[in-house]
Scaffold this active site. Structure first.
Site, short mmCIF file in Angstrom:
data_model
loop_
_atom_site.label_atom_id
_atom_site.label_comp_id
_atom_site.label_asym_id
_atom_site.label_seq_id
_atom_site.Cartn_x
_atom_site.Cartn_y
_atom_site.Cartn_z
N ALA A 1 70.81 28.93 4.31
CA ALA A 1 72.37 28.94 5.08
C ALA A 1 72.38 30.48 5.71
O ALA A 1 72.16 31.32 5.09
CB ALA A 1 73.32 28.78 4.22
N ASP B 1 79.87 29.39 9.53
CA ASP B 1 78.54 28.98 9.73
C ASP B 1 78.19 27.64 9.86
O ASP B 1 78.91 26.96 8.99
CB ASP B 1 77.81 29.41 8.64
CG ASP B 1 76.38 29.15 8.42
OD1 ASP B 1 75.76 28.77 9.29
OD2 ASP B 1 75.80 29.26 7.24
N GLU C 1 72.87 18.09 4.38
CA GLU C 1 73.94 17.32 3.95
C GLU C 1 73.74 15.86 3.91
O GLU C 1 73.95 14.96 3.06
CB GLU C 1 75.41 17.72 4.70
CG GLU C 1 75.74 18.92 4.85
CD GLU C 1 76.24 19.41 3.55
OE1 GLU C 1 76.53 18.48 2.48
OE2 GLU C 1 76.48 20.79 3.20
N ARG D 1 71.48 18.64 8.54
CA ARG D 1 70.47 17.66 7.78
C ARG D 1 70.24 17.84 6.52
O ARG D 1 70.19 16.44 5.76
CB ARG D 1 69.06 17.77 8.62
CG ARG D 1 68.17 16.82 8.65
CD ARG D 1 67.04 17.10 9.17
NE ARG D 1 65.85 16.48 8.65
CZ ARG D 1 65.47 15.22 8.75
NH1 ARG D 1 66.29 14.41 9.82
NH2 ARG D 1 64.43 14.61 8.34
N ARG E 1 93.08 27.48 6.97
CA ARG E 1 92.51 28.56 6.08
C ARG E 1 91.37 29.27 6.83
O ARG E 1 90.91 28.75 8.02
CB ARG E 1 91.87 27.61 4.88
CG ARG E 1 90.54 26.94 5.19
CD ARG E 1 89.82 26.39 4.00
NE ARG E 1 88.91 25.52 4.14
CZ ARG E 1 87.40 25.87 4.23
NH1 ARG E 1 87.05 27.18 4.51
NH2 ARG E 1 86.70 24.87 4.12
N LEU E 2 90.79 30.21 6.43
CA LEU E 2 89.76 30.95 7.12
C LEU E 2 88.51 30.45 6.76
O LEU E 2 88.08 29.93 5.68
CB LEU E 2 89.64 32.41 6.96
CG LEU E 2 90.92 33.23 7.55
CD1 LEU E 2 90.72 34.66 7.15
CD2 LEU E 2 91.16 32.87 8.82
N SER F 1 73.60 22.02 -0.53
CA SER F 1 72.58 21.54 0.27
C SER F 1 71.62 22.72 0.43
O SER F 1 70.40 22.66 1.06
CB SER F 1 73.15 21.02 1.71
OG SER F 1 73.80 22.14 2.32
N HIS F 2 71.86 23.97 0.33
CA HIS F 2 71.01 25.25 0.62
C HIS F 2 70.64 25.78 -0.94
O HIS F 2 70.21 27.16 -0.79
CB HIS F 2 71.78 25.88 1.45
CG HIS F 2 71.66 25.37 2.87
ND1 HIS F 2 72.49 24.58 3.42
CD2 HIS F 2 70.31 25.37 3.89
CE1 HIS F 2 72.01 24.28 4.44
NE2 HIS F 2 70.69 24.63 4.80
P1 NDP Z 1 80.38 22.90 7.35
O1 NDP Z 1 80.69 21.75 8.41
O2 NDP Z 1 80.49 22.39 5.92
O3 NDP Z 1 81.33 24.21 7.64
C1 NDP Z 1 81.06 24.82 8.87
C2 NDP Z 1 82.10 26.05 8.92
O4 NDP Z 1 83.27 25.71 8.90
C3 NDP Z 1 81.96 26.90 7.48
O5 NDP Z 1 81.99 28.39 7.72
C4 NDP Z 1 83.13 26.33 6.89
O6 NDP Z 1 83.60 27.38 5.67
C5 NDP Z 1 83.96 26.20 7.62
N1 NDP Z 1 85.35 25.38 7.53
C6 NDP Z 1 85.16 24.12 7.15
N2 NDP Z 1 86.32 23.56 7.05
C7 NDP Z 1 87.13 24.36 7.48
C8 NDP Z 1 88.83 24.47 7.74
N3 NDP Z 1 89.35 23.18 7.35
N4 NDP Z 1 89.18 25.33 8.17
C9 NDP Z 1 88.48 26.55 8.60
N5 NDP Z 1 87.10 26.71 8.50
C10 NDP Z 1 86.55 25.63 7.83
O7 NDP Z 1 78.86 23.22 7.59
P2 NDP Z 1 77.43 22.69 8.35
O8 NDP Z 1 77.31 21.58 7.58
O9 NDP Z 1 77.72 22.42 9.77
O10 NDP Z 1 76.26 23.77 7.88
C11 NDP Z 1 76.08 23.73 6.37
C12 NDP Z 1 74.96 25.02 6.35
O11 NDP Z 1 73.85 24.45 6.85
C13 NDP Z 1 75.38 26.04 7.25
O12 NDP Z 1 75.22 27.23 6.17
C14 NDP Z 1 74.03 26.45 8.06
O13 NDP Z 1 73.59 27.60 8.25
C15 NDP Z 1 73.11 25.51 7.19
N6 NDP Z 1 72.04 25.08 8.30
C16 NDP Z 1 70.69 25.63 8.03
C17 NDP Z 1 69.69 25.11 8.80
C18 NDP Z 1 68.39 25.75 8.90
O14 NDP Z 1 67.60 25.43 9.76
N7 NDP Z 1 68.38 26.89 8.30
C19 NDP Z 1 70.01 24.05 9.83
C20 NDP Z 1 71.46 23.33 10.01
C21 NDP Z 1 72.25 24.05 9.15
P3 NDP Z 1 83.46 27.17 4.16
O15 NDP Z 1 82.14 27.40 4.09
O16 NDP Z 1 84.42 28.12 3.69
O17 NDP Z 1 83.81 25.70 3.72
#
Ligand code: NDP
Length: 333
Positions: free
Chosen positions: A122, A177, A187, A185, A302-303, A46-47
């Site tokens: 992101a 993050d 996604e 949005r 997981r982290l 998505s980014h």
């Molecule tokens: P997600 O819900 O996919 O993930 C959020 C965080 O949780 C990530 O760091 C992810 O790590 C972690 N995570 C997910 N599943 C697990 C798990 N089972 N255990 C431990 N950690 C977990 O992200 P969002 O959909 O909320 O956001 C996506 C991106 O959109 C972000 O990068 C954000 O910066 C960006 N964004 C940018 C905006 C802008 O205006 N520029 C506005 C809104 C969002 P991992 O990545 O390893 O899965």
């Protein structure tokens, strides 16, 4: 949906060349291409290239200056303000990273208020260089209203992401993050593009009725995660990236935006902390690693960031499957 395999290098070339065709100079095109490539490489579609048409839209409309040169203004020993002068955020961040890291390593903690930028990325891509310098880091940014405050009916907050990063000796930093909306949005946009239905509780249509259709949610609004708790975090982002840095709240950014499909002008707040200076010794790494081990000894954990780091190793070696729909949109530009 069909895909085309591309190397990480080819993705960077495609992003950079496209941006340069629309009037971006080498410095600005490289900065944006870097973070688009990082997103594709780590499996954050998505980014990645998905955002390229939006970046191009802002260049075409003249909202963003593709040749801008950010300026650094040291407002205090630990305050490194970056004025992007209407650039894409990655150019301003690239300019500010080194002085921010230096200030944090001198003062123990330093902040980087960013103004006059257009943010579409992101956040983890921005914290990684700070964490790789041995610092913990926090970042947040607002956008345009697309999220309802808890109890309200009208979008007021942006999707307002929050990221926190922790440095780790000899390995990629731990960075979480996340949007403060139930779903980013971007996604929702990907789900709309791919014709997927979303889970209950993600958002409402233009009349405020709950819906699972991503196209209707894009016309309506999202909800924050965790009810009033997520809503308060989203409000905090508005305060830090708006009133604190001297930039606009999401609703103010929307008022002056031309709705060209790209990011509005707004602000960002970034903070870096040197754990060695705060703690007074270097024991933080081993201490934190023991804590991470405690989490990971439980099945099913997981982290945050582990998914990305695993994707990175795979994609660097094997290349990335890129959607032909998005490649078609880029070639149509
Ligand atoms: P997600 O819900 O996919 O993930 C959020 C965080 O949780 C990530 O760091 C992810 O790590 C972690 N995570 C997910 N599943 C697990 C798990 N089972 N255990 C431990 N950690 C977990 O992200 P969002 O959909 O909320 O956001 C996506 C991106 O959109 C972000 O990068 C954000 O910066 C960006 N964004 C940018 C905006 C802008 O205006 N520029 C506005 C809104 C969002 P991992 O990545 O390893 O899965």
């Amino acid at each position: 949906m069909t895909h085309q395999k591309m190397s990480v290098g080819d993705i960077h070339t495609l992003a950079k060349d496209t941006l340069m065709k629309f009037g971006t100079d080498d410095l600005n095109a490289s900065a944006v291409a870097d973070i688009i490539t990082m997103a594709e490489r780590d499996g954050c579609v998505s980014h990645g290239l998905f955002r390229l048409p939006g970046y191009v839209a802002t260049l075409k409309s003249g909202k963003v200056d593709g040749k801008a040169r950010p300026t650094i203004n040291k407002l205090a020993p630990a305050v490194v303000q970056v004025n992007g002068h209407n650039c894409f955020a990655p150019t301003a961040l690239k300019a500010g990273h080194a002085p921010l890291i230096e200030a944090a390593k001198t003062c123990g903690i330093a902040v980087m208020p960013l103004i006059g930028i257009h943010h579409f990325a992101a956040l983890w891509t921005e914290l990684e260089p700070v964490c790789e310098a041995g610092l913990a880091a926090f970042a947040c940014t607002s956008y345009k209203p697309s999220v309802i405050p808890a109890g309200g009916k009208k979008a007021l907050f942006g999707t307002n992401p929050i990221a926190f990063g922790w440095p780790r000796h000899g390995r990629a930093p731990m960075i979480f993050d996340m949007a403060t909306s139930v779903m980013a949005r971007g996604e929702v946009g990907v789900a709309a593009r791919d014709g997927h239905t979303l889970p209950e509780g993600v958002g409402v249509d233009a009349d405020g009725n709950p819906t699972r259709d991503p196209n209707e949610i894009l016309k309506g609004a999202l909800m924050t995660f965790g009810g009033y708790k997520g809503s308060s975090l989203s409000m905090m982002v508005e305060l830090l990236a708006g009133a604190m840095v001297g930039e606009s709240f999401s609703f103010e950014a929307a008022k002056r935006d031309n709705n060209d499909g790209g990011p509005p002008q707004g602000g960002e707040f970034l903070m870096a902390i040197d754990p060695s200076l705060v703690r007074g010794d270097d024991g933080w790494n081993d201490h934190a690693e023991g804590f991470f081990d405690k989490i990971l000894e439980q099945d099913g954990t997981r982290l945050p960031g582990d998914r990305r780091v695993a994707n990175r190793a795979k994609h660097d070696k094997e290349g990335v499957e890129v959607s032909e729909i998005i490649l078609g949109k880029i070639s149509a530009l």
